[in-house]
Design an enzyme around this catalytic site. Structure first.
Site, PDB file in Angstrom:
ATOM      1  N   HIS A   1      -1.387   1.419  -4.376  1.00 34.63           N
ATOM      2  CA  HIS A   1      -1.787   2.818  -4.173  1.00 34.63           C
ATOM      3  C   HIS A   1      -0.933   3.790  -4.990  1.00 34.63           C
ATOM      4  O   HIS A   1      -1.002   5.006  -4.773  1.00 34.63           O
ATOM      5  CB  HIS A   1      -1.724   3.191  -2.677  1.00 34.63           C
TER       6      HIS A   1
ATOM      7  N   THR B   1       0.539  -3.042   8.617  1.00 36.09           N
ATOM      8  CA  THR B   1      -0.644  -2.309   8.159  1.00 36.09           C
ATOM      9  C   THR B   1      -1.725  -2.363   9.235  1.00 36.09           C
ATOM     10  O   THR B   1      -1.906  -3.399   9.888  1.00 36.09           O
ATOM     11  CB  THR B   1      -1.197  -2.838   6.819  1.00 36.09           C
ATOM     12  N   SER B   2      -2.434  -1.235   9.398  1.00 35.87           N
ATOM     13  CA  SER B   2      -3.504  -1.183  10.400  1.00 35.87           C
ATOM     14  C   SER B   2      -4.740  -1.939   9.917  1.00 35.87           C
ATOM     15  O   SER B   2      -5.696  -2.115  10.672  1.00 35.87           O
ATOM     16  CB  SER B   2      -3.869   0.276  10.709  1.00 35.87           C
TER      17      SER B   2
ATOM     18  N   GLN C   1       0.839  -1.202   0.000  1.00 32.20           N
ATOM     19  CA  GLN C   1       0.000   0.000   0.000  1.00 32.20           C
ATOM     20  C   GLN C   1       0.874   1.252   0.000  1.00 32.20           C
ATOM     21  O   GLN C   1       0.381   2.361  -0.094  1.00 32.20           O
ATOM     22  CB  GLN C   1      -0.891   0.023   1.251  1.00 32.20           C
TER      23      GLN C   1
ATOM     24  N   GLU D   1       1.314  -3.747  17.071  1.00 31.60           N
ATOM     25  CA  GLU D   1       0.147  -3.852  17.960  1.00 31.60           C
ATOM     26  C   GLU D   1      -0.955  -4.655  17.276  1.00 31.60           C
ATOM     27  O   GLU D   1      -0.918  -4.842  16.053  1.00 31.60           O
ATOM     28  CB  GLU D   1      -0.366  -2.443  18.303  1.00 31.60           C
TER      29      GLU D   1
ATOM     30  N   ASP E   1       6.024   4.982  -1.164  1.00 29.06           N
ATOM     31  CA  ASP E   1       7.357   5.568  -0.960  1.00 29.06           C
ATOM     32  C   ASP E   1       8.457   5.014  -1.863  1.00 29.06           C
ATOM     33  O   ASP E   1       9.557   5.563  -1.935  1.00 29.06           O
ATOM     34  CB  ASP E   1       7.785   5.444   0.522  1.00 29.06           C
TER      35      ASP E   1
HETATM   36  P1  OAD Z   1      -1.230   2.905   9.056  1.00 25.11           P
HETATM   37  O1  OAD Z   1      -0.466   4.111   9.505  1.00 25.11           O
HETATM   38  O2  OAD Z   1      -2.719   2.949   9.115  1.00 25.11           O
HETATM   39  O3  OAD Z   1      -0.764   1.649   9.908  1.00 25.11           O
HETATM   40  C1  OAD Z   1       0.597   1.351  10.119  1.00 25.11           C
HETATM   41  C2  OAD Z   1       0.665   0.066  10.914  1.00 25.11           C
HETATM   42  O4  OAD Z   1       2.018  -0.299  11.046  1.00 25.11           O
HETATM   43  C3  OAD Z   1       0.104   0.185  12.333  1.00 25.11           C
HETATM   44  O5  OAD Z   1      -0.774  -0.897  12.574  1.00 25.11           O
HETATM   45  C4  OAD Z   1       1.343   0.102  13.225  1.00 25.11           C
HETATM   46  O6  OAD Z   1       1.083  -0.563  14.453  1.00 25.11           O
HETATM   47  C5  OAD Z   1       2.287  -0.715  12.369  1.00 25.11           C
HETATM   48  N1  OAD Z   1       3.719  -0.458  12.594  1.00 25.11           N
HETATM   49  C6  OAD Z   1       4.345   0.726  12.837  1.00 25.11           C
HETATM   50  N2  OAD Z   1       5.653   0.573  12.927  1.00 25.11           N
HETATM   51  C7  OAD Z   1       5.920  -0.757  12.728  1.00 25.11           C
HETATM   52  C8  OAD Z   1       7.100  -1.558  12.688  1.00 25.11           C
HETATM   53  N3  OAD Z   1       8.306  -1.027  12.853  1.00 25.11           N
HETATM   54  N4  OAD Z   1       6.970  -2.887  12.465  1.00 25.11           N
HETATM   55  C9  OAD Z   1       5.744  -3.455  12.296  1.00 25.11           C
HETATM   56  N5  OAD Z   1       4.593  -2.748  12.315  1.00 25.11           N
HETATM   57  C10 OAD Z   1       4.677  -1.417  12.520  1.00 25.11           C
HETATM   58  O7  OAD Z   1      -0.720   2.569   7.570  1.00 25.11           O
HETATM   59  P2  OAD Z   1      -1.393   1.652   6.460  1.00 25.11           P
HETATM   60  O8  OAD Z   1      -2.089   0.496   7.061  1.00 25.11           O
HETATM   61  O9  OAD Z   1      -0.337   1.383   5.463  1.00 25.11           O
HETATM   62  O10 OAD Z   1      -3.663   5.133   1.648  1.00 25.11           O
HETATM   63  O11 OAD Z   1      -2.450   2.642   5.843  1.00 25.11           O
HETATM   64  C11 OAD Z   1      -3.198   2.208   4.728  1.00 25.11           C
HETATM   65  C12 OAD Z   1      -3.481   3.352   3.811  1.00 25.11           C
HETATM   66  O12 OAD Z   1      -4.055   4.426   4.541  1.00 25.11           O
HETATM   67  C13 OAD Z   1      -2.248   3.999   3.199  1.00 25.11           C
HETATM   68  O13 OAD Z   1      -1.762   3.287   2.077  1.00 25.11           O
HETATM   69  C14 OAD Z   1      -2.787   5.333   2.776  1.00 25.11           C
HETATM   70  C15 OAD Z   1      -3.575   5.692   4.015  1.00 25.11           C
HETATM   71  O14 OAD Z   1      -4.676   6.456   3.809  1.00 25.11           O
HETATM   72  C16 OAD Z   1      -3.707   6.070   0.674  1.00 25.11           C
HETATM   73  O15 OAD Z   1      -3.024   7.073   0.703  1.00 25.11           O
HETATM   74  C17 OAD Z   1      -4.664   5.741  -0.398  1.00 25.11           C
END
Ligand code: OAD
Length: 255
Positions: A129, A198-199, A111, A225, A114
């Site tokens: 994305h 991913t969340s 997703q 988490e 970068d």
């Molecule tokens: P989020 O910011 O929603 O979630 C990031 C996830 O990564 C969270 O569940 C954190 O707990 C976890 N996390 C953070 N650091 C970590 C690490 N070092 N190791 C393992 N896990 C870690 O990001 P996405 O799920 O990618 O879409 O968000 C999905 C989409 O929402 C993005 O692609 C973007 C946004 O709106 C668009 O721009 C269309």
């Protein structure tokens, strides 16, 4: 569930158990989100320093917002591009490159916009994305790479002079049909699926693990988490992707 975080098995024992499924697998799919790039120094979207915190997404990442105020939207993307420009892939990105080299049918669905998976060397990659380093002309539709940071704002098409937009998917926009079909096929065929950082809140990616599970895949999640997926998966590893994924590669294929 043997691999659940509540079980008493140590992380390394559970990684070894997952490795036993991964080693013979010919078809593996991986879904990544912003968390995999967090250890590279790129803030996630929904974390404490999340990229959305100071901004409302509907003000910035929608076609309507761009029509209304292209400069504001571009300023935000240009700020993100500047933030990402000097960042490098981390051990989690490289661990997925190592898996790709060992697994006959490997598909990495990200997703993230970068570009760090590409930079690390992943090739069986679907950037569902889009990519923040690509621009698309609103008039002629030309897509090109533009790595200038900062960008001259507003940027215009070198071919026809039309206004350029980031070549990313915005809220309210569908994913590219071919890319989605390709991802769907990989998920249907996967014997093992890894879900990393991913969340699991944004559709359709949030459903990918369910699609793969329904088709018979074993699902392993790696996250700092619990997420809405955690209760449904076969293995949940709570921790840093940059530590866990290299350990998984070693547990599966040796050092
Ligand atoms: P989020 O910011 O929603 O979630 C990031 C996830 O990564 C969270 O569940 C954190 O707990 C976890 N996390 C953070 N650091 C970590 C690490 N070092 N190791 C393992 N896990 C870690 O990001 P996405 O799920 O990618 O879409 O968000 C999905 C989409 O929402 C993005 O692609 C973007 C946004 O709106 C668009 O721009 C269309």
């Amino acid at each position: 569930m043997p691999g659940s975080p509540g079980s008493n098995q140590s992380i390394s024992a559970r990684l070894s158990e997952l490795a036993q499924h991964l080693l013979p697998a010919s078809h593996v799919a991986v879904l990544t989100g912003a968390g995999i790039s967090q250890e590279s120094g790129i803030p996630t979207f929904r974390g404490p320093e999340g990229l959305w915190r100071q901004y409302r997404p509907e003000e910035l990442a929608t076609p309507a917002a761009f029509r209304q105020n292209p400069r504001l939207v571009w300023e935000w993307y240009d700020w993100r591009r500047c933030l990402i420009a000097d960042k490098s892939p981390n051990p989690a990105h490289y661990a997925l490159v190592a898996l790709e080299a060992r697994i006959p049918e490997f598909t990495l669905i990200t997703q993230n916009v970068d570009g760090l998976h590409k930079l690390a060397g992943s090739t069986r990659l679907s950037e569902i994305h889009g990519n923040i380093w690509q621009v698309r002309c609103l008039d002629c539709g030309r897509v090109g790479e533009d790595r200038r940071v900062p960008l001259p704002l507003l940027p215009y098409c070198p071919e026809c002079g039309g206004l350029l937009r980031p070549n990313v998917v915005w809220f309210g926009e569908p994913l590219d049909v071919d890319i989605l079909n390709q991802a769907q096929l990989a998920l249907q065929q996967a014997q093992v699926m890894l879900v990393v950082g991913t969340s699991a809140l944004v559709q359709p990616a949030a459903s990918f693990a369910y699609w793969a599970q329904k088709a018979g895949a074993l699902i392993a999640e790696f996250n700092l988490e619990p997420t809405p997926l955690t209760g449904q998966v076969d293995f949940s590893f709570l921790g840093m992707a940059g530590e866990l994924l290299p350990q998984l590669v070693t547990a599966t294929f040796g050092a």
